[in-house]
Scaffold this active site. Structure first.
Site, PDB file in Angstrom:
ATOM      1  N   SER A 121     -48.300 -29.538 -25.645  1.00 19.10           N
ATOM      2  CA  SER A 121     -47.044 -28.798 -25.728  1.00 19.10           C
ATOM      3  C   SER A 121     -46.092 -29.509 -26.678  1.00 19.10           C
ATOM      4  CB  SER A 121     -46.407 -28.722 -24.333  1.00 19.10           C
ATOM      5  OG  SER A 121     -45.051 -28.319 -24.395  1.00 19.10           O
TER       6      SER A 121
ATOM      7  N   TYR B 216     -44.350 -32.842 -16.566  1.00 21.40           N
ATOM      8  CA  TYR B 216     -45.164 -32.072 -17.509  1.00 21.40           C
ATOM      9  C   TYR B 216     -45.122 -32.701 -18.894  1.00 21.40           C
ATOM     10  CZ  TYR B 216     -46.775 -28.010 -20.201  1.00 21.40           C
ATOM     11  OH  TYR B 216     -47.456 -27.160 -21.063  1.00 21.40           O
TER      12      TYR B 216
END
Length: 255
Positions: A134, A147
């Site tokens: 990401s 995350y």
């Protein structure tokens, strides 16, 4: 050729599965939620889509997936896409809880890579691994510490695997995603008031220089390339598939 895609039942994972199948591959689809595999039997390539229900962080599950793939055709590629979207703040949650959440996103990539590497080495054929990361690995946004930390580790894992096994015919790369239109994103917007949904859409367009969020099929195109022989000299790369979001680097909290 056969492939394994973890978290392949929905969203980006499903798009990757469908792209690899469209290219003629047999794809083992690992999905924790059985309902996420309900679309497989009706798919035009259903005979080449092999479901495995289970946790991608479990070596027994990834081993089963590899067995299925190898029975169908030589294993050529492995995509570590499975992810968990849960947050915990260090100032309110026990550190152990935060650490466990990091593990929920990192462990599937480690387990998947381990299974893939062992099978590629045993077959003597080499292969390719793609880890899904990401933009948050390098530019975290508030409210996603576990995350973002896990994805940074996934990118480090990608480089380490590339160095460790590149000489043995195993390439490892990653894609770092910007905001992507998935079922999860659509459900989020549907839960907002129309004015708020419009504001969020406009804000996401502002954060991405191309003026929109990405399509899951666009991610699948990039992953398919990295798995292909055309990317034979690409190893240890994290490819941003984010419409320029990381390059622009706007703070989503700034007004």
């Amino acid at each position: 050729m056969s492939f394994v895609v973890t978290g392949g039942g929905r969203g980006v994972g499903r798009a990757i599965v469908e792209r690899l199948a469209a290219d003629g591959g047999t794809v083992v689809v690992v999905e924790r939620d059985r309902d996420g595999l309900a679309w497989l039997p009706a798919h035009p390539a259903a005979r080449r889509l092999l479901p495995v229900v289970g946790d991608a962080a479990d070596e027994r599950v990834t081993g089963q997936a590899a067995d299925l793939a190898e029975r169908a055709a030589p294993l050529a590629g492995w995509v570590n896409n499975a992810a968990v979207f849960r947050d915990a703040a260090l100032h309110t949650a026990p550190a152990a809880e935060v650490y466990d959440l990091i593990g929920l996103n990192l462990r599937p990539a480690v387990v998947g890579a381990a299974t893939a590497v062992r099978r590629f080495l045993a077959a003597g054929t080499g292969g390719a691994i793609v880890n899904v990361s990401s933009h948050q690995a390098r530019r975290p946004v508030p409210g996603a510490l576990p995350y973002a930390t896990a994805k940074a580790a996934v990118e480090g894992l990608t480089r380490a695997l590339a160095v460790e096994y590149g000489g043995r015919g195993i390439r490892t790369n990653a894609v770092a995603l910007g905001s992507i239109a998935t079922e999860r994103h659509a459900e989020f917007l549907a839960g907002q008031e129309p004015a708020e949904a419009e504001r969020v859409t406009a804000e996401l367009a502002r954060l991405h220089p191309v003026g929109r969020i990405g399509a899951a099929a666009e991610v699948a195109d990039a992953v398919a390339f990295l798995l292909s022989p055309q990317a034979g000299f690409v190893n240890g790369v994290t490819l941003p598939v984010d419409g320029g979001r990381a390059a622009l680097g706007l703070d989503p909290e700034a007004r």
